[in-house]
Design a protein around this motif. Structure first.
Motif, short mmCIF file in Angstrom:
data_model
loop_
_atom_site.label_atom_id
_atom_site.label_comp_id
_atom_site.label_asym_id
_atom_site.label_seq_id
_atom_site.Cartn_x
_atom_site.Cartn_y
_atom_site.Cartn_z
N PRO A 99 0.83 -1.22 0.00
CA PRO A 99 0.00 0.00 0.00
C PRO A 99 0.86 1.26 0.00
CG PRO A 99 -0.84 -1.57 1.59
CD PRO A 99 0.45 -2.14 1.07
N ARG A 100 1.99 1.22 0.72
CA ARG A 100 2.86 2.39 0.71
C ARG A 100 3.43 2.64 -0.68
NH1 ARG A 100 6.85 1.72 5.65
NH2 ARG A 100 8.20 3.05 4.39
N LEU A 137 1.94 1.97 -3.33
CA LEU A 137 0.84 2.53 -4.12
C LEU A 137 0.73 4.04 -3.89
CD1 LEU A 137 -1.28 1.37 -6.05
CD2 LEU A 137 -2.92 1.48 -4.16
#
Ligand code: ATP
Ligand code: MG
Lengths: 237, 271
Positions: free
Chosen positions: A124-125, A127
Protein backbone atom coordinates in the motif's frame (compact mmCIF):
# COMPACT_ATOMS: atom_id res chain seq x y z
CA UNK A 1 -13.17 17.52 -8.35
CA UNK A 2 -13.68 13.85 -8.82
CA UNK A 3 -16.35 14.80 -11.32
CA UNK A 4 -13.76 15.94 -13.83
CA UNK A 5 -12.16 12.59 -14.01
CA UNK A 6 -12.88 11.41 -17.47
CA UNK A 7 -15.37 8.69 -17.93
CA UNK A 8 -14.30 5.10 -17.66
CA UNK A 9 -14.59 4.07 -21.31
CA UNK A 10 -12.10 6.66 -22.33
CA UNK A 11 -9.59 5.73 -19.68
CA UNK A 12 -9.59 2.08 -20.58
CA UNK A 13 -9.55 2.87 -24.23
CA UNK A 14 -6.15 4.49 -23.86
CA UNK A 15 -4.78 1.81 -21.57
CA UNK A 16 -4.11 -1.00 -24.01
CA UNK A 17 -1.32 0.39 -26.12
CA UNK A 18 1.15 1.60 -23.50
CA UNK A 19 0.53 -1.53 -21.50
CA UNK A 20 1.54 -3.68 -24.42
CA UNK A 21 4.60 -1.56 -24.97
CA UNK A 22 5.77 -1.70 -21.39
CA UNK A 23 5.06 -5.36 -20.96
CA UNK A 24 7.15 -6.11 -24.01
CA UNK A 25 9.92 -3.95 -22.65
CA UNK A 26 9.80 -5.50 -19.20
CA UNK A 27 9.81 -9.05 -20.48
CA UNK A 28 12.24 -8.35 -23.29
CA UNK A 29 14.91 -6.71 -21.16
CA UNK A 30 14.68 -8.96 -18.14
CA UNK A 31 16.63 -11.96 -19.48
CA UNK A 32 19.26 -9.74 -21.06
CA UNK A 33 20.08 -8.11 -17.75
CA UNK A 34 20.21 -11.40 -15.96
CA UNK A 35 22.59 -12.84 -18.50
CA UNK A 36 24.79 -9.79 -17.96
CA UNK A 37 25.68 -11.30 -14.62
CA UNK A 38 23.50 -9.10 -12.42
CA UNK A 39 21.63 -11.80 -10.55
CA UNK A 40 19.25 -9.46 -8.75
CA UNK A 41 18.97 -7.00 -11.56
CA UNK A 42 15.32 -7.75 -12.01
CA UNK A 43 14.71 -6.68 -8.45
CA UNK A 44 16.54 -3.46 -9.09
CA UNK A 45 14.84 -2.82 -12.37
CA UNK A 46 11.23 -3.48 -11.36
CA UNK A 47 10.68 -0.21 -9.46
CA UNK A 48 12.41 1.61 -12.30
CA UNK A 49 10.10 0.10 -14.89
CA UNK A 50 7.05 0.94 -12.79
CA UNK A 51 8.28 4.52 -12.40
CA UNK A 52 8.93 4.77 -16.10
CA UNK A 53 5.46 3.48 -16.93
CA UNK A 54 3.93 6.14 -14.75
CA UNK A 55 6.18 8.82 -16.21
CA UNK A 56 5.11 8.05 -19.75
CA UNK A 57 1.47 7.40 -18.97
CA UNK A 58 1.21 10.56 -16.88
CA UNK A 59 2.87 12.82 -19.39
CA UNK A 60 0.88 11.40 -22.26
CA UNK A 61 -2.49 11.71 -20.59
CA UNK A 62 -1.50 15.23 -19.63
CA UNK A 63 -0.96 15.85 -23.31
CA UNK A 64 -4.62 15.14 -24.05
CA UNK A 65 -5.06 18.82 -23.46
CA UNK A 66 -3.63 19.40 -26.92
CA UNK A 67 -6.28 17.19 -28.52
CA UNK A 68 -9.02 18.84 -26.54
CA UNK A 69 -7.78 22.17 -27.72
CA UNK A 70 -7.48 21.17 -31.37
CA UNK A 71 -10.85 19.49 -31.50
CA UNK A 72 -12.56 22.34 -29.73
CA UNK A 73 -13.66 20.53 -26.61
CA UNK A 74 -11.49 22.70 -24.41
CA UNK A 75 -13.75 25.68 -25.20
CA UNK A 76 -16.63 23.96 -23.48
CA UNK A 77 -14.62 23.58 -20.30
CA UNK A 78 -13.09 27.02 -20.40
CA UNK A 79 -16.34 28.99 -20.77
CA UNK A 80 -17.84 27.16 -17.84
CA UNK A 81 -17.96 28.87 -14.47
CA UNK A 82 -15.39 26.58 -12.93
CA UNK A 83 -12.31 27.86 -11.09
CA UNK A 84 -9.20 27.32 -13.19
CA UNK A 85 -7.53 25.56 -10.27
CA UNK A 86 -10.35 23.02 -10.34
CA UNK A 87 -9.85 22.47 -14.05
CA UNK A 88 -6.13 21.92 -13.57
CA UNK A 89 -6.54 19.65 -10.56
CA UNK A 90 -9.45 17.79 -12.16
CA UNK A 91 -7.55 17.05 -15.33
CA UNK A 92 -4.51 16.00 -13.34
CA UNK A 93 -6.51 13.65 -11.13
CA UNK A 94 -8.06 11.99 -14.16
CA UNK A 95 -4.64 11.32 -15.65
CA UNK A 96 -3.29 10.26 -12.27
CA UNK A 97 -5.87 7.54 -11.96
CA UNK A 98 -5.02 6.25 -15.41
CA UNK A 99 -1.26 6.39 -14.87
CA UNK A 100 -1.53 4.69 -11.50
CA UNK A 101 -3.58 1.89 -12.96
CA UNK A 102 -1.00 1.41 -15.67
CA UNK A 103 1.81 1.44 -13.13
CA UNK A 104 -0.04 -1.14 -11.08
CA UNK A 105 -0.55 -3.39 -14.04
CA UNK A 106 3.14 -3.24 -14.88
CA UNK A 107 3.99 -4.01 -11.27
CA UNK A 108 1.73 -7.05 -11.39
CA UNK A 109 3.49 -8.06 -14.56
CA UNK A 110 6.78 -7.77 -12.67
CA UNK A 111 5.44 -10.16 -10.05
CA UNK A 112 4.69 -12.59 -12.84
CA UNK A 113 8.30 -12.49 -13.95
CA UNK A 114 9.40 -13.54 -10.50
CA UNK A 115 9.95 -10.18 -8.84
CA UNK A 116 9.18 -10.17 -5.11
CA UNK A 117 9.10 -7.13 -2.84
CA UNK A 118 10.91 -7.43 0.49
CA UNK A 119 7.69 -6.93 2.41
CA UNK A 120 4.26 -7.56 0.97
CA UNK A 121 2.60 -5.47 3.67
CA UNK A 122 4.41 -2.43 2.32
CA UNK A 123 2.61 -2.62 -0.99
CA UNK A 124 0.00 0.00 0.00
CA UNK A 125 2.86 2.39 0.71
CA UNK A 126 4.25 1.69 -2.72
CA UNK A 127 0.84 2.53 -4.12
CA UNK A 128 0.85 5.88 -2.34
CA UNK A 129 4.20 6.62 -3.91
CA UNK A 130 2.92 5.61 -7.31
CA UNK A 131 -0.03 7.98 -6.96
CA UNK A 132 2.31 10.84 -6.11
CA UNK A 133 4.58 10.06 -9.04
CA UNK A 134 1.52 9.92 -11.29
CA UNK A 135 0.24 13.25 -9.98
CA UNK A 136 3.58 14.86 -10.61
CA UNK A 137 3.96 13.65 -14.16
CA UNK A 138 0.36 14.20 -15.24
CA UNK A 139 0.68 17.75 -13.97
CA UNK A 140 3.95 18.03 -15.86
CA UNK A 141 2.35 16.72 -19.07
CA UNK A 142 -0.56 19.11 -18.72
CA UNK A 143 1.73 22.07 -18.12
CA UNK A 144 3.88 21.19 -21.12
CA UNK A 145 0.76 20.71 -23.26
CA UNK A 146 -0.52 24.12 -22.21
CA UNK A 147 2.73 25.70 -23.37
CA UNK A 148 2.69 24.32 -26.90
CA UNK A 149 0.19 24.72 -29.70
CA UNK A 150 0.40 21.36 -31.42
CA UNK A 151 1.70 17.84 -31.23
CA UNK A 152 4.95 18.57 -33.02
CA UNK A 153 5.89 21.04 -30.31
CA UNK A 154 4.90 18.51 -27.70
CA UNK A 155 6.98 15.77 -29.31
CA UNK A 156 10.04 17.98 -29.30
CA UNK A 157 9.66 18.70 -25.61
CA UNK A 158 9.04 15.07 -24.84
CA UNK A 159 12.20 14.09 -26.67
CA UNK A 160 14.29 16.66 -24.88
CA UNK A 161 12.67 16.33 -21.49
CA UNK A 162 11.02 13.01 -20.87
CA UNK A 163 13.49 10.68 -22.55
CA UNK A 164 16.54 12.15 -20.78
CA UNK A 165 14.54 12.19 -17.57
CA UNK A 166 14.01 8.49 -17.92
CA UNK A 167 17.56 7.67 -18.99
CA UNK A 168 19.20 9.70 -16.23
CA UNK A 169 16.84 8.78 -13.42
CA UNK A 170 18.50 5.72 -12.02
CA UNK A 171 15.63 3.60 -13.25
CA UNK A 172 18.05 1.41 -15.17
CA UNK A 173 21.25 1.65 -13.14
CA UNK A 174 22.25 2.60 -9.58
CA UNK A 175 23.04 6.26 -9.02
CA UNK A 176 25.91 5.40 -6.69
CA UNK A 177 28.16 4.04 -9.40
CA UNK A 178 27.91 6.86 -11.94
CA UNK A 179 30.16 9.91 -12.58
CA UNK A 180 29.59 13.00 -10.44
CA UNK A 181 28.11 15.00 -13.29
CA UNK A 182 25.38 12.44 -13.79
CA UNK A 183 24.73 12.33 -10.09
CA UNK A 184 24.17 16.08 -10.05
CA UNK A 185 21.81 15.79 -13.00
CA UNK A 186 19.94 12.99 -11.27
CA UNK A 187 19.43 15.22 -8.25
CA UNK A 188 17.52 17.66 -10.47
CA UNK A 189 15.42 14.88 -11.96
CA UNK A 190 11.93 14.36 -10.53
CA UNK A 191 11.77 10.76 -11.72
CA UNK A 192 14.95 9.93 -9.79
CA UNK A 193 13.09 10.67 -6.57
CA UNK A 194 10.06 8.69 -7.65
CA UNK A 195 12.04 5.60 -8.60
CA UNK A 196 14.21 5.95 -5.51
CA UNK A 197 11.19 6.08 -3.24
CA UNK A 198 9.59 3.06 -4.86
CA UNK A 199 12.84 1.16 -4.67
CA UNK A 200 13.15 2.05 -1.01
CA UNK A 201 9.78 0.50 -0.30
CA UNK A 202 9.94 -2.50 -2.58
CA UNK A 203 13.55 -3.64 -2.28
CA UNK A 204 14.79 -1.59 0.70
CA UNK A 205 17.43 0.25 -1.26
CA UNK A 206 17.41 4.02 -1.47
CA UNK A 207 19.79 6.75 -2.50
CA UNK A 208 18.10 9.95 -1.30
CA UNK A 209 15.95 8.52 1.48
CA UNK A 210 12.18 8.08 1.30
CA UNK A 211 11.32 11.22 3.22
CA UNK A 212 13.41 13.40 0.94
CA UNK A 213 11.79 11.68 -2.04
CA UNK A 214 8.33 12.50 -0.74
CA UNK A 215 9.08 16.10 0.10
CA UNK A 216 10.80 16.84 -3.20
CA UNK A 217 7.98 15.31 -5.23
CA UNK A 218 5.34 17.08 -3.15
CA UNK A 219 6.94 20.45 -3.76
CA UNK A 220 7.39 19.83 -7.48
CA UNK A 221 3.77 18.69 -7.85
CA UNK A 222 2.39 21.69 -6.00
CA UNK A 223 4.49 24.05 -8.12
CA UNK A 224 3.31 22.37 -11.32
CA UNK A 225 -0.35 22.56 -10.27
CA UNK A 226 -0.03 26.25 -9.53
CA UNK A 227 1.76 26.94 -12.76
CA UNK A 228 -0.88 24.95 -14.65
CA UNK A 229 -3.63 27.01 -13.02
CA UNK A 230 -1.84 30.15 -14.10
CA UNK A 231 -1.67 28.76 -17.63
CA UNK A 232 -5.40 27.97 -17.65
CA UNK A 233 -6.08 31.54 -16.59
CA UNK A 234 -4.03 32.81 -19.46
CA UNK A 235 -5.00 30.39 -22.19
CA UNK A 236 -6.91 31.82 -25.17
CA UNK A 237 -8.76 29.89 -27.80
CA UNK B 1 -40.80 48.48 -26.87
CA UNK B 2 -38.13 50.42 -25.01
CA UNK B 3 -40.17 50.24 -21.84
CA UNK B 4 -39.55 46.51 -21.65
CA UNK B 5 -35.80 47.00 -21.41
CA UNK B 6 -34.57 48.28 -18.09
CA UNK B 7 -31.08 49.68 -17.64
CA UNK B 8 -28.24 48.89 -17.31
CA UNK B 9 -27.70 46.95 -20.53
CA UNK B 10 -26.93 43.23 -20.41
CA UNK B 11 -24.09 43.57 -22.87
CA UNK B 12 -22.10 46.74 -23.27
CA UNK B 13 -19.20 47.01 -25.69
CA UNK B 14 -17.13 50.15 -26.15
CA UNK B 15 -14.41 50.65 -28.75
CA UNK B 16 -13.55 46.98 -28.87
CA UNK B 17 -10.38 46.26 -30.84
CA UNK B 18 -8.88 42.85 -31.48
CA UNK B 19 -5.68 42.25 -33.39
CA UNK B 20 -4.35 38.86 -34.42
CA UNK B 21 -0.70 39.64 -34.90
CA UNK B 22 -0.68 42.31 -37.55
CA UNK B 23 -4.19 41.82 -38.83
CA UNK B 24 -7.11 43.64 -37.28
CA UNK B 25 -10.18 41.49 -36.72
CA UNK B 26 -12.18 44.13 -34.84
CA UNK B 27 -11.52 47.80 -35.39
CA UNK B 28 -13.16 49.54 -32.47
CA UNK B 29 -16.79 48.43 -32.36
CA UNK B 30 -19.36 49.71 -29.87
CA UNK B 31 -22.87 48.48 -29.17
CA UNK B 32 -25.24 47.62 -26.37
CA UNK B 33 -27.74 44.85 -25.90
CA UNK B 34 -30.56 45.43 -23.45
CA UNK B 35 -31.88 42.88 -20.99
CA UNK B 36 -34.34 40.57 -22.63
CA UNK B 37 -33.38 41.65 -26.12
CA UNK B 38 -32.57 39.39 -29.07
CA UNK B 39 -29.66 40.93 -30.90
CA UNK B 40 -28.24 39.64 -34.18
CA UNK B 41 -24.77 40.15 -35.56
CA UNK B 42 -24.69 39.80 -39.32
CA UNK B 43 -21.69 40.07 -41.58
CA UNK B 44 -19.74 38.39 -44.37
CA UNK B 45 -17.33 35.54 -43.61
CA UNK B 46 -14.34 36.83 -41.71
CA UNK B 47 -16.12 39.98 -40.56
CA UNK B 48 -15.19 39.31 -36.95
CA UNK B 49 -18.42 37.90 -35.51
CA UNK B 50 -16.90 34.84 -33.90
CA UNK B 51 -13.99 36.89 -32.61
CA UNK B 52 -16.45 39.24 -30.92
CA UNK B 53 -18.34 36.34 -29.35
CA UNK B 54 -15.13 34.81 -28.04
CA UNK B 55 -14.22 38.06 -26.36
CA UNK B 56 -17.70 38.50 -24.93
CA UNK B 57 -17.55 35.00 -23.49
CA UNK B 58 -14.09 35.40 -21.88
CA UNK B 59 -12.32 32.99 -24.23
CA UNK B 60 -10.24 35.66 -25.87
CA UNK B 61 -8.77 38.87 -24.49
CA UNK B 62 -9.49 42.14 -26.25
CA UNK B 63 -6.57 44.18 -27.55
CA UNK B 64 -8.32 47.36 -26.45
CA UNK B 65 -11.75 48.56 -25.38
CA UNK B 66 -14.18 47.70 -22.66
CA UNK B 67 -16.65 44.82 -22.61
CA UNK B 68 -19.21 44.33 -19.86
CA UNK B 69 -21.77 41.60 -19.33
CA UNK B 70 -24.40 42.44 -16.74
CA UNK B 71 -22.16 45.30 -15.62
CA UNK B 72 -19.17 42.98 -15.12
CA UNK B 73 -15.89 43.45 -16.97
CA UNK B 74 -15.14 40.29 -18.97
CA UNK B 75 -11.41 40.61 -18.43
CA UNK B 76 -11.68 41.03 -14.66
CA UNK B 77 -14.80 39.32 -13.32
CA UNK B 78 -14.38 36.33 -15.60
CA UNK B 79 -15.93 33.83 -13.25
CA UNK B 80 -19.04 35.91 -12.56
CA UNK B 81 -19.42 36.55 -16.28
CA UNK B 82 -19.16 32.84 -17.06
CA UNK B 83 -21.91 32.11 -14.56
CA UNK B 84 -24.27 34.20 -16.67
CA UNK B 85 -23.52 32.62 -20.03
CA UNK B 86 -24.71 29.88 -22.27
CA UNK B 87 -23.16 29.40 -25.67
CA UNK B 88 -23.48 27.42 -28.88
CA UNK B 89 -20.15 27.58 -30.66
CA UNK B 90 -19.82 27.86 -34.40
CA UNK B 91 -17.56 24.82 -34.55
CA UNK B 92 -17.61 21.64 -32.58
CA UNK B 93 -16.93 21.70 -28.88
CA UNK B 94 -18.06 18.17 -28.10
CA UNK B 95 -15.81 15.46 -26.74
CA UNK B 96 -15.70 13.00 -29.62
CA UNK B 97 -14.76 10.09 -27.42
CA UNK B 98 -17.67 10.45 -25.05
CA UNK B 99 -21.23 9.42 -25.73
CA UNK B 100 -24.08 11.86 -26.27
CA UNK B 101 -25.30 11.33 -22.74
CA UNK B 102 -21.82 11.70 -21.24
CA UNK B 103 -21.28 14.97 -23.05
CA UNK B 104 -24.54 16.28 -21.69
CA UNK B 105 -23.83 15.08 -18.17
CA UNK B 106 -20.41 16.67 -18.27
CA UNK B 107 -22.05 19.95 -19.15
CA UNK B 108 -24.63 19.64 -16.39
CA UNK B 109 -21.86 19.01 -13.89
CA UNK B 110 -19.73 21.89 -15.15
CA UNK B 111 -22.67 24.25 -14.73
CA UNK B 112 -23.66 22.82 -11.40
CA UNK B 113 -27.18 21.86 -12.44
CA UNK B 114 -28.77 20.35 -9.31
CA UNK B 115 -28.43 16.59 -9.33
CA UNK B 116 -32.14 15.80 -9.30
CA UNK B 117 -32.78 18.11 -12.25
CA UNK B 118 -29.97 16.74 -14.41
CA UNK B 119 -31.62 13.52 -15.49
CA UNK B 120 -35.06 14.90 -16.37
CA UNK B 121 -33.69 17.94 -18.20
CA UNK B 122 -31.23 15.96 -20.26
CA UNK B 123 -33.83 13.33 -21.09
CA UNK B 124 -36.30 16.00 -22.17
CA UNK B 125 -33.75 17.60 -24.49
CA UNK B 126 -32.61 14.27 -25.88
CA UNK B 127 -36.24 13.54 -26.60
CA UNK B 128 -37.08 16.77 -28.40
CA UNK B 129 -33.93 16.77 -30.48
CA UNK B 130 -34.56 13.19 -31.53
CA UNK B 131 -31.35 11.89 -30.02
CA UNK B 132 -32.94 9.03 -28.11
CA UNK B 133 -31.50 6.18 -30.12
CA UNK B 134 -28.04 7.76 -30.15
CA UNK B 135 -27.92 8.33 -26.42
CA UNK B 136 -25.12 5.83 -25.80
CA UNK B 137 -23.26 6.37 -29.04
CA UNK B 138 -19.89 8.03 -29.11
CA UNK B 139 -20.20 11.46 -30.62
CA UNK B 140 -17.59 10.72 -33.27
CA UNK B 141 -19.92 8.11 -34.75
CA UNK B 142 -22.72 10.60 -35.36
CA UNK B 143 -23.46 12.49 -38.55
CA UNK B 144 -22.58 16.17 -38.74
CA UNK B 145 -26.15 17.32 -38.23
CA UNK B 146 -26.70 15.01 -35.30
CA UNK B 147 -23.54 16.33 -33.67
CA UNK B 148 -24.90 19.80 -34.14
CA UNK B 149 -28.13 18.77 -32.45
CA UNK B 150 -26.19 17.48 -29.47
CA UNK B 151 -24.34 20.75 -29.31
CA UNK B 152 -27.57 22.72 -29.36
CA UNK B 153 -29.35 20.48 -26.88
CA UNK B 154 -26.41 20.62 -24.52
CA UNK B 155 -26.39 24.41 -24.45
CA UNK B 156 -29.98 24.41 -23.21
CA UNK B 157 -29.36 22.20 -20.17
CA UNK B 158 -28.58 25.01 -17.78
CA UNK B 159 -30.43 28.30 -17.48
CA UNK B 160 -28.16 31.14 -18.54
CA UNK B 161 -29.08 34.81 -18.31
CA UNK B 162 -27.50 35.44 -21.67
CA UNK B 163 -27.35 33.04 -24.55
CA UNK B 164 -24.73 33.36 -27.28
CA UNK B 165 -25.50 31.55 -30.51
CA UNK B 166 -22.78 31.53 -33.16
CA UNK B 167 -24.50 30.36 -36.33
CA UNK B 168 -26.58 27.92 -34.31
CA UNK B 169 -28.58 26.50 -37.19
CA UNK B 170 -25.80 25.52 -39.60
CA UNK B 171 -26.20 21.90 -40.54
CA UNK B 172 -29.55 21.44 -38.83
CA UNK B 173 -32.60 20.05 -40.60
CA UNK B 174 -35.76 22.23 -40.66
CA UNK B 175 -37.37 20.41 -37.74
CA UNK B 176 -34.41 20.93 -35.45
CA UNK B 177 -34.06 24.49 -36.63
CA UNK B 178 -37.67 25.25 -35.82
CA UNK B 179 -37.40 23.65 -32.47
CA UNK B 180 -34.27 25.60 -31.66
CA UNK B 181 -35.87 28.91 -32.53
CA UNK B 182 -39.07 28.07 -30.70
CA UNK B 183 -36.99 27.24 -27.66
CA UNK B 184 -34.93 30.41 -27.94
CA UNK B 185 -38.05 32.52 -28.29
CA UNK B 186 -39.63 30.87 -25.32
CA UNK B 187 -36.56 31.40 -23.14
CA UNK B 188 -36.50 34.99 -24.26
CA UNK B 189 -40.15 35.68 -23.62
CA UNK B 190 -40.77 33.65 -20.50
CA UNK B 191 -37.45 33.91 -18.73
CA UNK B 192 -36.24 37.17 -20.17
CA UNK B 193 -33.04 35.57 -21.44
CA UNK B 194 -30.93 37.97 -23.49
CA UNK B 195 -29.87 36.46 -26.81
CA UNK B 196 -26.87 37.41 -28.91
CA UNK B 197 -26.74 35.55 -32.20
CA UNK B 198 -24.92 35.45 -35.47
CA UNK B 199 -26.31 33.89 -38.60
CA UNK B 200 -25.98 33.95 -42.36
CA UNK B 201 -29.70 33.24 -42.80
CA UNK B 202 -31.25 36.66 -43.13
CA UNK B 203 -34.79 35.45 -42.61
CA UNK B 204 -33.82 34.10 -39.18
CA UNK B 205 -32.50 37.46 -38.14
CA UNK B 206 -35.52 39.20 -39.62
CA UNK B 207 -37.94 36.95 -37.81
CA UNK B 208 -36.35 36.64 -34.40
CA UNK B 209 -34.01 39.52 -33.72
CA UNK B 210 -35.27 42.71 -32.12
CA UNK B 211 -32.21 44.56 -33.33
CA UNK B 212 -29.46 43.83 -35.82
CA UNK B 213 -25.92 45.06 -36.27
CA UNK B 214 -24.06 44.59 -39.53
CA UNK B 215 -20.37 43.95 -39.19
CA UNK B 216 -17.98 44.26 -42.09
CA UNK B 217 -14.21 43.93 -41.91
CA UNK B 218 -14.19 44.58 -38.21
CA UNK B 219 -16.46 47.63 -38.24
CA UNK B 220 -20.15 47.96 -37.44
CA UNK B 221 -21.49 49.63 -40.56
CA UNK B 222 -25.18 49.71 -39.62
CA UNK B 223 -27.34 49.05 -36.60
CA UNK B 224 -31.07 49.01 -35.92
CA UNK B 225 -34.23 46.97 -36.37
CA UNK B 226 -34.68 45.07 -39.60
CA UNK B 227 -37.15 47.78 -40.62
CA UNK B 228 -34.63 50.53 -39.88
CA UNK B 229 -32.04 48.83 -42.04
CA UNK B 230 -34.47 48.29 -44.89
CA UNK B 231 -35.53 51.92 -44.78
CA UNK B 232 -31.96 53.10 -44.61
CA UNK B 233 -31.06 51.15 -47.74
CA UNK B 234 -34.42 51.51 -49.51
CA UNK B 235 -34.73 47.73 -49.69
CA UNK B 236 -37.67 45.41 -49.20
CA UNK B 237 -35.88 42.56 -47.49
CA UNK B 238 -33.05 42.24 -45.06
CA UNK B 239 -31.14 40.23 -47.61
CA UNK B 240 -31.23 43.15 -50.04
CA UNK B 241 -30.20 45.54 -47.27
CA UNK B 242 -27.34 43.29 -46.34
CA UNK B 243 -26.07 43.20 -49.88
CA UNK B 244 -26.59 46.92 -50.31
CA UNK B 245 -24.49 47.51 -47.21
CA UNK B 246 -21.73 44.97 -47.68
CA UNK B 247 -21.50 44.84 -51.47
CA UNK B 248 -21.78 41.99 -53.96
CA UNK B 249 -18.13 40.97 -53.93
CA UNK B 250 -17.16 37.85 -52.06
CA UNK B 251 -15.25 39.03 -49.03
CA UNK B 252 -11.64 38.05 -48.74
CA UNK B 253 -8.62 39.75 -47.27
CA UNK B 254 -6.68 38.12 -50.03
CA UNK B 255 -7.98 39.81 -53.14
CA UNK B 256 -5.56 37.73 -55.18
CA UNK B 257 -7.85 34.82 -54.56
CA UNK B 258 -10.78 36.52 -56.22
CA UNK B 259 -8.57 37.35 -59.19
CA UNK B 260 -7.53 33.75 -59.41
CA UNK B 261 -11.13 32.65 -59.36
CA UNK B 262 -11.87 35.05 -62.21
CA UNK B 263 -8.98 33.58 -64.16
CA UNK B 264 -10.28 30.13 -63.53
CA UNK B 265 -13.71 30.98 -64.83
CA UNK B 266 -12.07 32.57 -67.88
CA UNK B 267 -10.17 29.38 -68.49
CA UNK B 268 -13.43 27.51 -68.32
CA UNK B 269 -14.95 29.72 -70.97
CA UNK B 270 -12.06 29.33 -73.36
CA UNK B 271 -12.49 25.58 -73.56
N1 ATP C 1 -6.95 32.44 -34.28
C1 ATP C 1 -6.82 33.34 -35.26
N2 ATP C 1 -5.61 33.77 -35.64
C2 ATP C 1 -5.45 34.69 -36.60
N3 ATP C 1 -6.46 35.26 -37.26
C3 ATP C 1 -7.71 34.89 -36.93
C4 ATP C 1 -7.95 33.90 -35.91
N4 ATP C 1 -9.28 33.74 -35.80
C5 ATP C 1 -9.85 34.55 -36.70
N5 ATP C 1 -8.92 35.25 -37.39
C6 ATP C 1 -9.17 36.27 -38.41
O1 ATP C 1 -10.01 37.25 -37.88
C7 ATP C 1 -11.00 37.66 -38.81
C8 ATP C 1 -12.38 37.49 -38.22
O2 ATP C 1 -12.66 36.11 -38.05
P1 ATP C 1 -13.99 35.59 -37.38
O3 ATP C 1 -13.84 34.14 -37.15
O4 ATP C 1 -14.31 36.43 -36.21
O5 ATP C 1 -15.04 35.85 -38.55
P2 ATP C 1 -16.59 35.54 -38.60
O6 ATP C 1 -17.28 36.84 -38.78
O7 ATP C 1 -17.00 34.71 -37.46
O8 ATP C 1 -16.70 34.73 -39.97
P3 ATP C 1 -17.64 33.48 -40.36
O9 ATP C 1 -18.90 34.05 -40.88
O10 ATP C 1 -16.86 32.84 -41.46
O11 ATP C 1 -17.78 32.64 -39.18
C9 ATP C 1 -10.75 36.84 -40.06
O12 ATP C 1 -10.03 37.67 -40.95
C10 ATP C 1 -9.91 35.69 -39.60
O13 ATP C 1 -9.03 35.30 -40.62
MG1 MG D 1 -17.76 32.90 -37.23
Amino acid sequence: MKRYIRSAPRMFGTLGQPLLFFLALGFGFGPVFQRAGEGKYLEFLAPGVVGMTILFAGVFTGSELIWDRQFGFLKETLVAPVPRLTIMVGRTLGGTLLATIQGTIVMLACFLTGFRPVRWDHLPRALVFMVIIALMFTALGTVVASLVKDFQGFQVIINFLVMPMFMLSGALYPLTDIPDVLQVIAKANPLAYGVDGLRGILVARTYFGQLVDLIVMGVITAALLLFGTYQFNKIQI
Amino acid sequence: MNGKFSNPPMISVRNLVKNYGNSQALRGISFQVQRGEIFAFLGPNGAGKTTAIKILTTLLRPTAGRVEIDGLDVTIDQHAVRERLGIIFQDSSLDDQLTVLENMLYHAVLYDVPRRLRGPRIEALIEVFGLGEYRHKQVRRLSGGLKRRVEVARALIHNPKTLFLDEPTIGLDPQSRNYLWAQVKQLNEREDVTVFLTTHYMEEAERFAHRIAILDQGNIIAQGTAKDLNMQTHSDTLEDSFIALTGREIRSEDNGMIDRMRQLSQLGKRK
